[in-house]
Design a protein around this motif. Structure first.
Motif, PDB file in Angstrom:
ATOM      1  N   GLN A 175      49.223  -4.987 -14.920  1.00 21.07           N
ATOM      2  CA  GLN A 175      50.342  -4.331 -14.241  1.00 21.07           C
ATOM      3  C   GLN A 175      50.621  -2.931 -14.795  1.00 21.07           C
ATOM      4  O   GLN A 175      51.225  -2.110 -14.108  1.00 21.07           O
ATOM      5  CB  GLN A 175      51.603  -5.181 -14.357  1.00 21.07           C
ATOM      6  CG  GLN A 175      51.504  -6.489 -13.602  1.00 21.07           C
ATOM      7  CD  GLN A 175      52.735  -7.346 -13.796  1.00 21.07           C
ATOM      8  OE1 GLN A 175      53.479  -7.162 -14.754  1.00 21.07           O
ATOM      9  NE2 GLN A 175      52.960  -8.267 -12.878  1.00 21.07           N
ATOM     10  N   VAL A 176      50.185  -2.652 -16.011  1.00 18.37           N
ATOM     11  CA  VAL A 176      50.423  -1.328 -16.592  1.00 18.37           C
ATOM     12  C   VAL A 176      49.126  -0.590 -16.895  1.00 18.37           C
ATOM     13  O   VAL A 176      49.158   0.489 -17.483  1.00 18.37           O
ATOM     14  CB  VAL A 176      51.284  -1.423 -17.875  1.00 18.37           C
ATOM     15  CG1 VAL A 176      52.647  -1.979 -17.575  1.00 18.37           C
ATOM     16  CG2 VAL A 176      50.585  -2.215 -18.946  1.00 18.37           C
ATOM     17  N   SER A 177      48.011  -1.134 -16.487  1.00 19.95           N
ATOM     18  CA  SER A 177      46.726  -0.491 -16.806  1.00 19.95           C
ATOM     19  C   SER A 177      46.523   0.820 -16.043  1.00 19.95           C
ATOM     20  O   SER A 177      45.774   1.679 -16.486  1.00 19.95           O
ATOM     21  CB  SER A 177      45.575  -1.454 -16.509  1.00 19.95           C
ATOM     22  OG  SER A 177      45.554  -1.774 -15.140  1.00 19.95           O
ATOM     23  N   TYR A 178      47.190   0.983 -14.927  1.00 22.03           N
ATOM     24  CA  TYR A 178      47.049   2.206 -14.136  1.00 22.03           C
ATOM     25  C   TYR A 178      47.852   3.366 -14.718  1.00 22.03           C
ATOM     26  O   TYR A 178      47.641   4.519 -14.341  1.00 22.03           O
ATOM     27  CB  TYR A 178      47.516   1.956 -12.696  1.00 22.03           C
ATOM     28  CG  TYR A 178      49.001   1.737 -12.575  1.00 22.03           C
ATOM     29  CD1 TYR A 178      49.863   2.809 -12.362  1.00 22.03           C
ATOM     30  CD2 TYR A 178      49.554   0.471 -12.710  1.00 22.03           C
ATOM     31  CE1 TYR A 178      51.228   2.619 -12.275  1.00 22.03           C
ATOM     32  CE2 TYR A 178      50.904   0.270 -12.623  1.00 22.03           C
ATOM     33  CZ  TYR A 178      51.737   1.343 -12.403  1.00 22.03           C
ATOM     34  OH  TYR A 178      53.089   1.150 -12.327  1.00 22.03           O
ATOM     35  N   MET A 179      48.777   3.096 -15.627  1.00 23.76           N
ATOM     36  CA  MET A 179      49.672   4.131 -16.145  1.00 23.76           C
ATOM     37  C   MET A 179      48.918   5.103 -17.055  1.00 23.76           C
ATOM     38  O   MET A 179      48.066   4.702 -17.840  1.00 23.76           O
ATOM     39  CB  MET A 179      50.823   3.499 -16.931  1.00 23.76           C
ATOM     40  CG  MET A 179      51.729   2.616 -16.100  1.00 23.76           C
ATOM     41  SD  MET A 179      52.935   1.756 -17.121  1.00 23.76           S
ATOM     42  CE  MET A 179      54.285   2.884 -17.012  1.00 23.76           C
ATOM     43  N   ALA A 180      49.266   6.371 -16.936  1.00 22.32           N
ATOM     44  CA  ALA A 180      48.714   7.389 -17.825  1.00 22.32           C
ATOM     45  C   ALA A 180      49.384   7.284 -19.196  1.00 22.32           C
ATOM     46  O   ALA A 180      50.378   6.581 -19.365  1.00 22.32           O
ATOM     47  CB  ALA A 180      48.940   8.778 -17.234  1.00 22.32           C
ATOM     48  N   PHE A 181      48.838   7.985 -20.160  1.00 20.49           N
ATOM     49  CA  PHE A 181      49.362   7.926 -21.528  1.00 20.49           C
ATOM     50  C   PHE A 181      50.828   8.355 -21.585  1.00 20.49           C
ATOM     51  O   PHE A 181      51.651   7.716 -22.237  1.00 20.49           O
ATOM     52  CB  PHE A 181      48.507   8.800 -22.453  1.00 20.49           C
ATOM     53  CG  PHE A 181      48.977   8.792 -23.874  1.00 20.49           C
ATOM     54  CD1 PHE A 181      48.698   7.713 -24.699  1.00 20.49           C
ATOM     55  CD2 PHE A 181      49.707   9.857 -24.387  1.00 20.49           C
ATOM     56  CE1 PHE A 181      49.139   7.698 -26.021  1.00 20.49           C
ATOM     57  CE2 PHE A 181      50.146   9.845 -25.698  1.00 20.49           C
ATOM     58  CZ  PHE A 181      49.863   8.762 -26.513  1.00 20.49           C
ATOM     59  N   GLY A 182      51.178   9.428 -20.909  1.00 23.63           N
ATOM     60  CA  GLY A 182      52.557   9.922 -20.897  1.00 23.63           C
ATOM     61  C   GLY A 182      53.521   8.926 -20.276  1.00 23.63           C
ATOM     62  O   GLY A 182      54.650   8.771 -20.743  1.00 23.63           O
TER      63      GLY A 182
END
Length: 103
Positions: A41-48
């Motif tokens: 569910q959070v793997s698509y999020m960028a580092f920022g």
């Protein structure tokens, strides 16, 4: 020496290091949740975005836990002060330098 806690000052809980400790625990939980655990569910999020999510998680965790601690302390104060129930009791013994056991 026997001591009993008859009441907890609510302001001392909010204006002490308790919120800072809870914020650090929240930040640790946010880092574990958004960086270390492989969650689809959070793997698509960028580092920022993950940094921002960890920060927001930390602030919300701190606010919720401080509210919980203050509420529990308020209930404790009502039970001990208003209703007259006994508080938490400690039996403390004074120890001198020579009496301490060192392994």
């Amino acid at each position: 020496m026997k001591l009993e806690i008859r009441g907890v000052q609510l302001r001392s809980l909010v204006m002490s290091s308790v919120p800072a400790v809870l914020a650090c625990l929240g930040l640790l939980g946010g880092v574990i949740t958004f960086f270390l655990i492989d969650n689809p569910q959070v793997s698509y999020m960028a580092f920022g975005q993950k940094v921002l999510a960890s920060s927001v998680f930390s602030v919300f965790y701190m606010l919720l836990m401080v509210a919980l601690v203050v509420t529990a302390s308020f209930v404790y104060n009502v039970l001990t002060s208003v209703l007259g129930m006994s508080g938490v009791r400690f039996e403390i013994e004074e120890v001198t330098e020579g009496d301490q056991d060192h392994p």
